[in-house]
Scaffold this motif. Structure first.
Motif, short mmCIF file in Angstrom:
data_model
loop_
_atom_site.label_atom_id
_atom_site.label_comp_id
_atom_site.label_asym_id
_atom_site.label_seq_id
_atom_site.Cartn_x
_atom_site.Cartn_y
_atom_site.Cartn_z
N VAL A 376 -7.60 2.53 1.36
CA VAL A 376 -6.20 2.71 0.97
C VAL A 376 -5.36 1.54 1.46
O VAL A 376 -4.49 1.04 0.74
CB VAL A 376 -5.67 4.05 1.53
CG1 VAL A 376 -4.16 4.14 1.33
CG2 VAL A 376 -6.35 5.23 0.85
N LYS A 377 -5.65 1.07 2.67
CA LYS A 377 -4.90 -0.08 3.20
C LYS A 377 -5.14 -1.33 2.35
O LYS A 377 -4.19 -2.06 2.01
CB LYS A 377 -5.32 -0.33 4.65
CG LYS A 377 -4.59 -1.49 5.31
CD LYS A 377 -5.08 -1.70 6.74
CE LYS A 377 -4.40 -2.90 7.37
NZ LYS A 377 -4.87 -3.13 8.76
N ASN A 378 -6.40 -1.57 1.98
CA ASN A 378 -6.71 -2.74 1.16
C ASN A 378 -6.11 -2.62 -0.24
O ASN A 378 -5.59 -3.60 -0.79
CB ASN A 378 -8.22 -2.92 1.06
CG ASN A 378 -8.85 -3.31 2.39
OD1 ASN A 378 -8.18 -3.91 3.24
ND2 ASN A 378 -10.12 -2.98 2.58
N LEU A 379 -6.17 -1.40 -0.82
CA LEU A 379 -5.58 -1.20 -2.15
C LEU A 379 -4.08 -1.39 -2.10
O LEU A 379 -3.47 -1.95 -3.04
CB LEU A 379 -5.92 0.21 -2.64
CG LEU A 379 -7.38 0.45 -3.03
CD1 LEU A 379 -7.61 1.94 -3.27
CD2 LEU A 379 -7.74 -0.34 -4.29
N HIS A 380 -3.46 -0.95 -1.02
CA HIS A 380 -2.01 -1.13 -0.84
C HIS A 380 -1.66 -2.61 -0.88
O HIS A 380 -0.74 -3.03 -1.60
CB HIS A 380 -1.61 -0.49 0.50
CG HIS A 380 -0.20 -0.77 0.90
ND1 HIS A 380 0.24 -0.70 2.21
CD2 HIS A 380 0.89 -1.12 0.19
CE1 HIS A 380 1.52 -0.98 2.27
NE2 HIS A 380 1.94 -1.24 1.04
N GLN A 381 -2.39 -3.41 -0.12
CA GLN A 381 -2.11 -4.84 -0.07
C GLN A 381 -2.38 -5.51 -1.42
O GLN A 381 -1.63 -6.40 -1.86
CB GLN A 381 -2.95 -5.49 1.03
CG GLN A 381 -2.60 -5.01 2.43
CD GLN A 381 -3.56 -5.53 3.49
OE1 GLN A 381 -4.61 -6.09 3.15
NE2 GLN A 381 -3.21 -5.35 4.76
#
Length: 676
Positions: A376-381
């Motif tokens: 989720v963190k990587n997709l957010h970025q």
């Protein structure tokens, strides 16, 4: 016992329990959490924390922690498991990386300032300035008895405060309301229904058509038990309907309702001959007046129930100025409207909803089962970098990760979706009002108060949640499950002095979300009595303007003569002269409808008592079925009432046109695409 969970993002989540003995008997006995097989290994730590919290909250030897809340006292605390697990999941997601601080700064309340701000927020700043402005006078002239009493009460408090402070001279309340005594009178008088057009038609009785709410969803409760049906009416103001102060109802101390036993009533809406009006069916100018009147009515409603209407006083909301997450809704919409003119819901939010609707509605535990925090963190970025370039690969996004991004978007808004200012009012409507019908009426007015961007985004979100609940058989997400998961994301917000009160109101906020999901079709319509008052307000403003147009006798006589000469037609020799009342272009009961996008752009239509708006639309469709373009035929067309005593009004297809015409004979009638 107080538990504080802190992180680096200036957030304090506090779960409060009034008892803190050295050792509580039975604390070791915890319930077994029902964990879906879809949970990732990385979430085990979160669930162990959930169990510790729930052991404290579910212990039978300890009185309910939140006994002051009707909603909370009625819930078995073990049924709040999903709520606390979601809180833990939120906290862990914030621990994975530092977040940009977005602070909500609150102003301290000074004596008299609350009343002054309230008067300004309801469009009555003229009472403070002393100026004689038309809008303020028009608004005051339309108030009901209870609404006038609410205004009078706040103005009295404001003036008394100024006198104590030896400020400037203030107007006496008797000069405003024309009363001989500054104290309001509250005698109970029957209020006759006022039609939604704002004009009481002589000799005509209202005709009602009962329409079941389309939002009467199955709550996932005992399907064998009969639903309770109650009736709602929009034609008399909610505050005027309260003639007897309801007795305070306290839940029995030992009575608890498990989530499987929760049953909400089914409401029947009384649909008058003027139909129902959706929130997007009025002009922005009239919706501004609806907001003024809604705050006055909400205040009068709470006064009638003996409940204090509390509001937060936010001085400043600081958020990001660009990007996707943590950006104010208005800024997002300004950027998105450059790409898609007229868009009402941010593009990123729409895309997340679309992704979940296409592939995630049948996913077991959707919204409840967390996705991978690292993914989720990587997709957010990646979204922040690629979304507006249209290079983001949505096929790589798993359903649980998309749900995590959706909840993150809502949480990271600089100001909560349901606005910081009125969050205390949302909590109060459940904690202080026990009857669901009254809760729904208060909630309805709060929805009317929301800014347009917030209201449109909330509507899209609730429509999605409705679809999730509709697929409960496959995704195992009941109305109560969804409500518990969504509530922390909506009602626990970041900022100074935030969170402790919201954490204490766990079951309360879940119940609010439950009402929002189930009754959304009701909540996103404008109450008829408010439209009635807007019409009267517009008429009063027009009459005030006419009185100001004073000309000397010579000018008026000249204008009258010129007008008569201009309107007098050239008559051929031998023509018959008709009296003026027969020379009108359009006879009584006939309207000329315009359809600028059709091949046949106008048509005169004779109205009768049974002609509905949908009949006129069908006639135009038949006449233009061949000549209109394919785009026009594919659009949803609506009949609009424009001008006269309304700015613009998208009519209900079931509205009886002769009634609407008589209410606003000066209006124009235009067929055009319905706003999405």
């Amino acid at each position: 016992m107080t538990m504080e969970m802190k992180d680096s993002g200036s957030v304090v989540l506090t779960a409060y329990h009034p008892h803190s003995p050295a050792r509580i008997p039975g604390m070791e006995q915890s319930f077994v959490q029902d964990v879906s097989p879809g949970h990732s290994p990385g979430s085990r730590k979160s669930f162990s924390r959930c169990r510790r919290i729930n052991r404290m909250l579910s212990n039978e030897s300890v009185p309910p922690a939140f006994s002051r809340s009707n909603s909370q006292a009625s819930m078995d605390s073990t049924s709040m498991e999903d709520f606390w697990c979601e809180v833990e999941s939120i906290k862990e997601s914030r621990e994975d990386g530092p977040e940009e601080a977005m602070l909500l700064e609150f102003k301290p309340a000074d004596e008299g300032e609350l009343e002054a701000e309230w008067l300004q927020d309801v469009g009555l700043s003229t009472l403070i300035s002393g100026a004689e402005e038309e809008d303020g006078q028009a608004l005051l002239s339309t108030l009901t008895r209870t609404q006038a009493a609410a205004v009078q009460k706040r103005y009295n408090t404001y003036t008394q405060t100024l006198r104590k402070k030896n400020k400037h001279t203030v107007r006496d309340v008797r000069d405003i309301f024309g009363t001989s005594d500054s104290s309001p009178t509250f005698e109970t008088v029957p209020v006759s229904p006022v039609s939604s057009n704002g004009i009481q038609l002589p000799g005509q009785k209202p005709v009602w058509k009962s329409v079941s709410s389309k939002s009467c969803l199955d709550c996932g409760t005992d399907k064998g038990s009969p639903s309770i049906t109650e009736e709602l009416s929009y034609d008399v103001s909610f505050s005027e309907s309260i003639t007897v102060l309801p007795k305070t109802q306290e839940w029995p101390k030992n009575q608890r309702f498990k989530k499987e036993d929760l049953a909400l009533p089914k409401f029947i809406v009384r649909k008058s001959r003027f139909g129902l009006t959706e929130v997007g069916g009025l002009s922005p100018e009239d919706m501004k007046k609806i907001r003024y009147l809604s705050l006055i009515e909400l205040t009068a409603f709470y006064d009638a129930l003996g409940v204090e209407l509390k509001r937060n006083r936010v001085e400043r909301v600081r958020g990001r100025e660009n990007g996707l997450f943590g950006v104010p809704l208005t800024v997002l919409l300004e950027n998105d409207q450059k790409k898609v003119p007229g868009i009402k819901v941010p593009l990123i939010f729409q895309k997340l909803l679309l992704k979940l609707e296409e592939t995630g509605l049948e996913t077991e535990g959707i919204l409840r089962v967390p996705g991978s925090a690292s993914r989720v963190k990587n997709l957010h970025q990646e979204l922040e970098a690629k979304f507006y370039e249209d290079t983001f690969d949505w096929d790589q996004v798993r359903n649980n990760d998309a749900a995590g991004l959706l909840k993150m978007f809502i949480r990271e808004l600089p100001s909560p979706l349901f606005t910081v200012e009125y969050l205390p009012a949302f909590i109060t409507l459940v904690e202080k009002i026990s009857k669901i019908k009254l809760q729904l009426q208060a909630l309805h007015l709060l929805i009317m108060l929301m800014p347009e961007a917030n209201r449109d985004t909330a509507k899209a979100f609730l429509q999605f949640l409705k679809k999730v609940v509709a697929n409960e058989g496959k995704n195992k997400m009941s109305l109560w499950n969804v409500s518990m998961i969504v509530a922390p994301n909506l009602f626990i917000y970041k900022g100074k002095r935030a969170n402790q009160q919201e954490m204490q109101a766990a079951a309360t906020t879940a119940h609010i979300v439950r009402l929002l999901i189930r009754y959304q079709d009701i909540l996103w319509t404008v109450p008829s009595f408010l439209i009635s008052q807007v019409r009267k307000m517009n008429e009063a403003a027009m009459n005030n303007s006419k009185r100001q147009l004073m000309f000397d006798k010579g000018v008026r006589k000249l204008l009258r003569r010129k007008t008569m000469e201009r309107e007098r037609p050239e008559r051929p020799e031998g023509a018959v002269t008709f009296p003026p009342y027969l020379q009108s272009d359009i006879p009584e009961g006939v309207i000329r409808v315009y359809a600028p996008l059709h091949s046949k752009v106008s048509m005169a239509i004779q109205l009768n008592s049974q002609t509905k708006a949908k009949d006129i639309l069908a006639r135009f469709h038949c006449e233009n079925s061949r000549g209109s373009s394919q785009n026009v035929r594919g659009q949803i067309q609506s009949l609009h009432e424009i001008g006269g005593n309304i700015g613009q009004h998208c009519l209900d297809p079931d509205a009886f046109m002769l009634d609407v015409y008589r209410a606003n004979p000066q209006a124009e009638w235009v067929i055009k695409p319905k706003a999405s």
